[in-house]
Design a protein around this motif. Structure first.
Motif, PDB file in Angstrom:
ATOM      1  N   UNK A 299       0.825  -1.210   0.000  1.00  0.00           N
ATOM      2  CA  UNK A 299       0.000   0.000   0.000  1.00  0.00           C
ATOM      3  C   UNK A 299       0.859   1.260   0.000  1.00  0.00           C
ATOM      4  N   UNK A 300       0.375   2.261  -0.701  1.00  0.00           N
ATOM      5  CA  UNK A 300       1.105   3.533  -0.775  1.00  0.00           C
ATOM      6  C   UNK A 300       0.378   4.603   0.023  1.00  0.00           C
ATOM      7  N   UNK A 301       1.122   5.609   0.431  1.00  0.00           N
ATOM      8  CA  UNK A 301       0.576   6.751   1.144  1.00  0.00           C
ATOM      9  C   UNK A 301       0.563   7.944   0.193  1.00  0.00           C
ATOM     10  N   UNK A 302      -0.467   8.757   0.267  1.00  0.00           N
ATOM     11  CA  UNK A 302      -0.563   9.939  -0.598  1.00  0.00           C
ATOM     12  C   UNK A 302      -0.501  11.198   0.257  1.00  0.00           C
TER      13      UNK A 302
ATOM     14  N   UNK B 220       5.525   4.607  -1.102  1.00  0.00           N
ATOM     15  CA  UNK B 220       5.404   3.467  -0.198  1.00  0.00           C
ATOM     16  C   UNK B 220       6.173   3.820   1.068  1.00  0.00           C
ATOM     17  N   UNK B 221       5.603   3.506   2.208  1.00  0.00           N
ATOM     18  CA  UNK B 221       6.259   3.869   3.470  1.00  0.00           C
ATOM     19  C   UNK B 221       7.458   2.971   3.737  1.00  0.00           C
ATOM     20  N   UNK B 222       7.285   1.659   3.506  1.00  0.00           N
ATOM     21  CA  UNK B 222       8.332   0.700   3.860  1.00  0.00           C
ATOM     22  C   UNK B 222       8.985   0.081   2.633  1.00  0.00           C
ATOM     23  N   UNK B 223      10.296  -0.062   2.714  1.00  0.00           N
ATOM     24  CA  UNK B 223      11.034  -0.772   1.666  1.00  0.00           C
ATOM     25  C   UNK B 223      11.206  -2.238   2.050  1.00  0.00           C
ATOM     26  N   UNK B 224      11.063  -2.521   3.352  1.00  0.00           N
ATOM     27  CA  UNK B 224      11.218  -3.898   3.827  1.00  0.00           C
ATOM     28  C   UNK B 224      10.531  -4.056   5.174  1.00  0.00           C
ATOM     29  N   UNK B 225       9.827  -5.182   5.340  1.00  0.00           N
ATOM     30  CA  UNK B 225       9.312  -5.598   6.645  1.00  0.00           C
ATOM     31  C   UNK B 225       9.657  -7.077   6.793  1.00  0.00           C
ATOM     32  N   UNK B 226      10.390  -7.411   7.828  1.00  0.00           N
ATOM     33  CA  UNK B 226      10.821  -8.809   7.994  1.00  0.00           C
ATOM     34  C   UNK B 226      10.680  -9.236   9.452  1.00  0.00           C
TER      35      UNK B 226
END
Length: 327
Positions: free
Chosen positions: A90-93, A108-114
Motif C-alpha cells: 500500500x502507498x501513502x498519498x 510506499x512507506x516501507x522498503x522492507x518488513x521482515x
C-alpha cells in the motif's frame, strides 16, 4: 553532524512511550490501512527517535524493531505474514487539499518488513524521511493506548485529526464531505448520502472516541443547520480548559447581573468543598480579585484540571498568595 542518506538510522526497541508523535503531514495524508495494519503502524511510530532523526539527511531511511511480545497483543505471528505483506503493497498519498490537482506525492512507506529472531523489523523508504522530519514544524501528539483500543478504522483516523487540531489550539474547524472522506479513508463512491455517511462513519467514531476514559476528548459535529445537500461538517472540541473558560465567562456574566446571588453561591461552595480558615474565607469573599481567582481555580478543578493536586485548599491559598510557599 548530518547523517548521510546512504546510511539507515537504526532505533533499538525501547519500552513503549505513553504518547505517539507524528507530523501533521502524516495525519492529513491518505493510506488505506485496515484496522490491524493501523495498529502495527502505531507500534512503528511509537519507536521513532525524532531527536536522532533531526540530525539526519532528509532522505535517510530508518529501521525499527518491535519484539514479538508487543506484536502478539494485536496479531499472531502467522497472521502477521499476510498483514505486513499488505502494508508493503500500500502507498501513502501526501497532498495539499487546497491544491490537490497541483501538488501531491504517492510513496510506499516501507522498503522492507521482515521477522526473525523474535523481532518484527520495519525499514522505511528513504523518500519518506522528509515527511517524518516535518515533525519539527507541526505535529500531532496522541495517546498510544487509546488509539490501539479502537475497534473501528475511522475512529483512529478521526482521533489523530482531533489531536492535531488540539495541538494547534484550533478547537473549531470544518471539512467538506469530500475532504473528510479522503482523510478517513472512505471510498468516495461509498455512503453517497450524508445519512449513511453519518450512521456508518461519523456516529460510530464519535461514540468510540468520546466514551473511552483514556485521554478523554469530547467533541460535537453538525451540518450547519443544513438538512439536505450537506456539503460541509463543522466540528467543535470541548477540552477541560475550554469548558472551564466557558464557565468562567458565565460566572462573570452572572456577577454583573446578580452579584449578591452569585456571592451567596460562592460562599456555599467555599464552606462545603474547602477547609479555609474564617479569615481566609472573608478575604476571598471581600476582595474582587481574590474572588475571581478562586472561582477560576474552582472551575478548573471541576473540569478535571490540576489532577495532581492533593490538597485543593492549600493549593488555592498558595495561588492567591494568602500563605507563603514552602521553601
Amino acid at each position: 553532524m548530518i547523517i548521510p542518506a546512504s546510511k539507515s538510522l537504526v532505533f533499538p526497541y525501547k519500552h513503549s512511550r505513553t504518547d505517539n508523535y507524528i507530523s501533521n503531514k502524516f495525519v492529513v495524508s491518505t493510506i488505506p490501512y485496515k484496522r490491524i495494519e493501523q495498529k502495527l503502524f502505531e507500534l512503528f511510530v511509537n519507536q521513532i527517535d525524532y531527536e536522532a532523526l533531526a540530525k539526519a539527511d532528509d532522505n535517510t531511511s530508518i529501521i525499527i524493531t518491535i519484539p514479538r511480545s508487543e506484536i502478539v497483543k494485536y496479531v499472531t505471528i502467522q497472521q502477521s505474514v499476510s498483514v505486513t505483506k499488505s502494508m508493503m503493497e500500500k502507498s501513502i498519498t501526501f497532498l495539499d487539499f487546497n491544491r490537490p490537482e497541483i501538488e501531491y506525492e504517492h510513496l510506499t512507506i516501507f522498503s522492507r518488513i521482515s521477522y526473525q529472531d523474535g523481532f518484527l523489523e520495519f525499514e522505511t523508504n528513504h523518500a519518506i524521511g522528509k515527511y517524518l522530519k516535518d515533525f519539527q514544524k507541526q505535529y500531532a501528539r496522541y495517546n498510544l493506548e487509546k488509539i490501539q483500543s479502537f475497534k473501528y478504522v475511522y475512529s483512529s483516523t478521526l482521533y489523530r485529526i482531533l489531536r492535531m487540531h488540539i495541538g494547534q489550539k484550533r478547537l473549531s474547524f470544518s471539512y467538506t464531505i469530500a475532504e473528510l472522506k479522503k482523510l478517513l479513508q472512505v471510498d468516495e463512491h461509498k455512503y453517497i448520502n450524508f445519512y449513511d455517511f453519518n450512521v456508518n462513519v461519523l456516529s460510530k467514531a464519535h461514540q468510540e472516541i468520546t466514551q473511552l476514559d483514556i485521554d478523554n476528548i469530547q467533541f460535537d459535529y453538525n451540518t450547519g443547520n443544513k438538512q439536505r445537500g450537506v456539503e460541509k461538517i463543522y466540528f467543535t472540541i470541548h477540552t477541560a480548559f475550554s469548558n472551564s473558560q466557558a464557565e468562567k465567562n458565565e460566572f462573570l456574566e452572572a456577577v454583573s447581573s446578580n452579584p449578591k446571588s452569585v456571592l451567596n453561591q460562592v460562599q456555599t461552595i467555599i464552606e462545603k468543598q474547602y477547609n479555609f480558615r474564617m479569615n481566609h474565607k472573608n478575604l476571598i469573599l471581600g476582595d474582587k480579585t481574590l474572588l475571581d481567582k478562586f472561582v477560576t481555580l474552582h472551575i478548573e478543578f471541576e473540569n478535571g484540571l490540576h489532577l495532581n493536586v492533593k490538597n485543593k485548599t492549600a493549593y488555592i491559598l498558595t495561588c492567591l498568595n494568602l500563605v507563603k510557599k514552602k521553601e
